[in-house]
Design an enzyme around this catalytic site. Structure first.
Site, PDB file in Angstrom:
ATOM      1  N   ALA A   1      22.083 -48.562  -5.482  1.00 52.97           N
ATOM      2  CA  ALA A   1      22.368 -49.570  -4.450  1.00 52.97           C
ATOM      3  C   ALA A   1      23.608 -49.215  -3.629  1.00 52.97           C
ATOM      4  O   ALA A   1      23.674 -49.497  -2.424  1.00 52.97           O
ATOM      5  CB  ALA A   1      22.542 -50.935  -5.122  1.00 52.97           C
TER       6      ALA A   1
ATOM      7  N   ALA B   1       9.853 -39.331   8.303  1.00 55.41           N
ATOM      8  CA  ALA B   1       9.420 -38.989   9.667  1.00 55.41           C
ATOM      9  C   ALA B   1       8.505 -37.766   9.635  1.00 55.41           C
ATOM     10  O   ALA B   1       7.484 -37.708  10.343  1.00 55.41           O
ATOM     11  CB  ALA B   1      10.648 -38.728  10.543  1.00 55.41           C
TER      12      ALA B   1
ATOM     13  N   GLU C   1       0.842  -1.201   0.000  1.00 56.38           N
ATOM     14  CA  GLU C   1       0.000   0.000   0.000  1.00 56.38           C
ATOM     15  C   GLU C   1       0.876   1.250   0.000  1.00 56.38           C
ATOM     16  O   GLU C   1       0.630   2.202  -0.746  1.00 56.38           O
ATOM     17  CB  GLU C   1      -0.912   0.022   1.237  1.00 56.38           C
ATOM     18  CG  GLU C   1      -1.925  -1.107   1.294  1.00 56.38           C
ATOM     19  CD  GLU C   1      -1.400  -2.354   1.995  1.00 56.38           C
ATOM     20  OE1 GLU C   1      -0.174  -2.628   1.921  1.00 56.38           O
ATOM     21  OE2 GLU C   1      -2.209  -3.070   2.616  1.00 56.38           O
TER      22      GLU C   1
ATOM     23  N   ASP D   1      26.548 -37.455   1.272  1.00 58.19           N
ATOM     24  CA  ASP D   1      26.740 -36.582   0.100  1.00 58.19           C
ATOM     25  C   ASP D   1      27.596 -35.343   0.364  1.00 58.19           C
ATOM     26  O   ASP D   1      28.000 -34.673  -0.580  1.00 58.19           O
ATOM     27  CB  ASP D   1      25.378 -36.097  -0.423  1.00 58.19           C
ATOM     28  CG  ASP D   1      24.485 -37.233  -0.878  1.00 58.19           C
ATOM     29  OD1 ASP D   1      25.011 -38.345  -1.058  1.00 58.19           O
ATOM     30  OD2 ASP D   1      23.272 -37.013  -1.040  1.00 58.19           O
TER      31      ASP D   1
ATOM     32  N   SER E   1      23.926 -40.766  -5.406  1.00 58.68           N
ATOM     33  CA  SER E   1      22.684 -40.102  -5.820  1.00 58.68           C
ATOM     34  C   SER E   1      22.966 -38.836  -6.637  1.00 58.68           C
ATOM     35  O   SER E   1      22.034 -38.165  -7.067  1.00 58.68           O
ATOM     36  CB  SER E   1      21.845 -39.740  -4.583  1.00 58.68           C
ATOM     37  OG  SER E   1      22.496 -38.723  -3.851  1.00 58.68           O
TER      38      SER E   1
ATOM     39  N   ALA F   1      14.292 -36.215  -5.456  1.00 51.55           N
ATOM     40  CA  ALA F   1      14.758 -36.336  -6.839  1.00 51.55           C
ATOM     41  C   ALA F   1      14.928 -37.838  -7.063  1.00 51.55           C
ATOM     42  O   ALA F   1      15.810 -38.457  -6.455  1.00 51.55           O
ATOM     43  CB  ALA F   1      16.081 -35.607  -7.021  1.00 51.55           C
TER      44      ALA F   1
HETATM   45  N1  LIG Z   1      17.754 -37.969  -4.489  1.00 55.56           N
HETATM   46  C1  LIG Z   1      17.355 -37.269  -3.457  1.00 55.56           C
HETATM   47  O1  LIG Z   1      16.390 -36.511  -3.516  1.00 55.56           O
HETATM   48  C2  LIG Z   1      18.076 -37.408  -2.149  1.00 55.56           C
HETATM   49  C3  LIG Z   1      17.971 -36.401  -1.199  1.00 55.56           C
HETATM   50  C4  LIG Z   1      18.613 -36.560   0.019  1.00 55.56           C
HETATM   51  C5  LIG Z   1      19.332 -37.727   0.268  1.00 55.56           C
HETATM   52  N2  LIG Z   1      19.440 -38.675  -0.691  1.00 55.56           N
HETATM   53  C6  LIG Z   1      20.177 -39.909  -0.425  1.00 55.56           C
HETATM   54  O2  LIG Z   1      19.629 -40.518   0.726  1.00 55.56           O
HETATM   55  C7  LIG Z   1      20.641 -41.273   1.373  1.00 55.56           C
HETATM   56  C8  LIG Z   1      20.631 -40.934   2.850  1.00 55.56           C
HETATM   57  O3  LIG Z   1      19.408 -41.383   3.378  1.00 55.56           O
HETATM   58  P1  LIG Z   1      19.023 -41.278   4.915  1.00 55.56           P
HETATM   59  O4  LIG Z   1      17.591 -41.684   5.024  1.00 55.56           O
HETATM   60  O5  LIG Z   1      20.037 -41.965   5.726  1.00 55.56           O
HETATM   61  O6  LIG Z   1      19.251 -39.728   5.155  1.00 55.56           O
HETATM   62  P2  LIG Z   1      18.613 -38.648   6.121  1.00 55.56           P
HETATM   63  O7  LIG Z   1      17.144 -38.775   6.213  1.00 55.56           O
HETATM   64  O8  LIG Z   1      19.194 -37.366   5.638  1.00 55.56           O
HETATM   65  O9  LIG Z   1      19.297 -38.947   7.513  1.00 55.56           O
HETATM   66  C9  LIG Z   1      18.833 -39.929   8.375  1.00 55.56           C
HETATM   67  C10 LIG Z   1      19.417 -39.675   9.748  1.00 55.56           C
HETATM   68  O10 LIG Z   1      18.915 -38.452  10.253  1.00 55.56           O
HETATM   69  C11 LIG Z   1      18.805 -38.521  11.670  1.00 55.56           C
HETATM   70  N3  LIG Z   1      17.430 -38.167  11.993  1.00 55.56           N
HETATM   71  C12 LIG Z   1      16.996 -36.906  12.173  1.00 55.56           C
HETATM   72  N4  LIG Z   1      15.694 -36.857  12.425  1.00 55.56           N
HETATM   73  C13 LIG Z   1      15.262 -38.124  12.429  1.00 55.56           C
HETATM   74  C14 LIG Z   1      13.998 -38.714  12.641  1.00 55.56           C
HETATM   75  N5  LIG Z   1      12.905 -37.980  12.941  1.00 55.56           N
HETATM   76  N6  LIG Z   1      13.886 -40.050  12.548  1.00 55.56           N
HETATM   77  C15 LIG Z   1      14.964 -40.795  12.259  1.00 55.56           C
HETATM   78  N7  LIG Z   1      16.199 -40.286  12.055  1.00 55.56           N
HETATM   79  C16 LIG Z   1      16.352 -38.960  12.130  1.00 55.56           C
HETATM   80  C17 LIG Z   1      19.198 -39.932  12.047  1.00 55.56           C
HETATM   81  O11 LIG Z   1      20.585 -39.900  12.373  1.00 55.56           O
HETATM   82  P3  LIG Z   1      21.175 -39.597  13.832  1.00 55.56           P
HETATM   83  O12 LIG Z   1      21.537 -40.920  14.383  1.00 55.56           O
HETATM   84  O13 LIG Z   1      22.368 -38.744  13.558  1.00 55.56           O
HETATM   85  O14 LIG Z   1      20.157 -38.893  14.653  1.00 55.56           O
HETATM   86  C18 LIG Z   1      19.042 -40.707  10.764  1.00 55.56           C
HETATM   87  O15 LIG Z   1      19.878 -41.827  10.674  1.00 55.56           O
HETATM   88  C19 LIG Z   1      21.943 -40.935   0.685  1.00 55.56           C
HETATM   89  O16 LIG Z   1      22.289 -41.975  -0.190  1.00 55.56           O
HETATM   90  C20 LIG Z   1      21.614 -39.681  -0.095  1.00 55.56           C
HETATM   91  O17 LIG Z   1      22.414 -39.575  -1.249  1.00 55.56           O
HETATM   92  C21 LIG Z   1      18.831 -38.531  -1.882  1.00 55.56           C
END
Ligand SMILES: NC(=O)c1ccc[n+]([C@@H]2O[C@H](COP(=O)([O-])OP(=O)(O)OC[C@H]3O[C@@H](n4cnc5c(N)ncnc54)[C@H](OP(=O)(O)O)[C@@H]3O)[C@@H](O)[C@H]2O)c1
Length: 348
Positions: free
Chosen positions: A174, A285, A55, A210, A178, A164
């Protein structure tokens, strides 16, 4: 003045408002001032926290001699609150605006009340619907403030979840690799989304796999001036050499797995739009907790057959219980596709 002139002014105010940023504490707002015949006198939009409200910008762009007796068409109810700038309600009245038409009410209890106050001063105030503007045009104007309004009403940030994936829904192969599933155009789009949020969240899993910098970059690859807050969520430590520790822009480690508490913390720091970039564990989560409002799903024409799926088990046993989303946009980005979708009101 004709209904048509009001509708056209609201469409223009909407286009102007869309030039403003979605990030920051303030909504995107546009304002067009019309004379008695429906001719535009001036227009303005809000360019971000600390700058003039729409405004005030429209008044500043107008010939003061023509403002007396004019009509203000605004995408949002004028604020009645002194923040970093004075209340728009008083500015409109002082300038001699005689009629105010707005598309959406202000959900912020601190700023609301503009309508009632202006009406009490004798200004003719109505919503665009009350003024006869068709719902489609009102809806486009209201859409501008959807995420901000929801955040302010609920007192927690609007959350975008990004994935993505390959065509078969994998975010990593595997072996955990990523980067990159999607092509340059999709990644460039992802940077525009980063630049339009207040904070980007990843879990420690993604950080350790990553080592992302999580910065928002422009088309030429250079970091944008206003960087979002980069947030790592999870109990494990962030390595000293992690890219996220480097600038530009602030970063934060929230050593918790409590996503609701993390969002509350980000809200208190002023975040209204938060992007969860993954990984699957953290996004899953957030989905299970019903904390994701919007999904950005980038799909690349590649098949992986194995590797991590975009989200883990959500406890859905049968199709009927699937989390249904409302598709909002589809973009073709090079070889890839982006589908954006919104949580259905009242669903999951
Ligand atoms: N293509 C895409 O869009 C994309 C995007 C992101 C990641 N990625 C790929 O995903 C893979 C990683 O996967 P990820 O599932 O391990 O990664 P993430 O979701 O980033 O991390 C998981 C970690 O976060 C912590 N955390 C925080 N809040 C949490 C909750 N509410 N519940 C459970 N854990 C929680 C835990 O570790 P703590 O023990 O430290 O608490 C858990 O082990 C990699 O290969 C990456 O390259 C791909």
């Amino acid at each position: 003045m004709s209904d048509d002139a009001i509708a056209r002014a609201l469409e223009r105010a909407t286009l102007l408002a869309a030039r403003g940023p979605q990030r920051g504490g303030n909504p995107r707002v546009g304002c067009v001032l019309l004379d008695d015949t429906g001719q535009e006198i001036g227009a303005g939009w809000h360019r971000g926290a600390g700058t003039a409200h729409a405004e005030a910008a429209a008044l500043a762009a107008s010939d003061p001699a023509r403002v007396a007796g004019s009509t203000a068409v605004i995408t949002l109810e004028p604020c009645h609150h002194t923040g970093r700038t004075p209340p728009c309600s008083r500015a409109l009245l002082a300038a001699g605006v005689r009629r105010v038409i707005y598309a959406a009410g202000d959900p912020d209890p601190r700023a609301a009340g503009g309508r009632a106050w202006l009406a009490a001063q004798g200004v003719d105030v109505s919503t665009a619907r009350e003024a006869g503007v068709v719902p489609e045009i009102v809806g486009l104007a209201a859409e501008l403030t959807r995420s901000w309004s929801a955040a302010v009403r609920r007192r927690r940030p609007w959350v975008l979840g990004k994935t993505a994936t390959s065509l078969d829904g994998r975010v990593a192969a595997a072996d955990g690799t990523s980067m990159w599933i999607t092509g340059a155009a999709a990644r460039a789009h992802g940077h525009t989304v980063r630049a339009d949020v207040d904070a980007i969240v990843v879990g420690t899993g993604t950080l350790l796999a990553d080592d992302p910098a999580l910065t928002a970059r422009g088309a030429d690859g250079t970091p944008v001036v206003d960087q979002p807050l980069r947030v790592v969520l999870g109990r494990r430590a962030v390595p000293e050499a992690a890219a996220v520790r480097q600038g530009p822009g602030p970063w934060l480690h929230l050593a918790t797995q409590d996503i609701a508490a993390a969002l509350d913390h980000l809200w208190e720091r002023g975040a209204r739009r938060v992007l969860i970039e993954g990984g699957p564990t953290v996004l899953g989560a957030a989905l299970r907790a019903g904390l994701v409002d919007e999904l950005h799903s980038y799909l690349a024409p590649v098949l992986l057959g194995a590797g991590q799926p975009a989200v883990p088990d959500l406890g859905i046993g049968t199709l009927r219980d699937g989390l249904r989303w409302q598709r909002t946009e589809t973009y073709h980005l090079g070889e890839d596709i982006l589908i954006t979708a919104r949580r259905l009101e009242g669903a999951h």
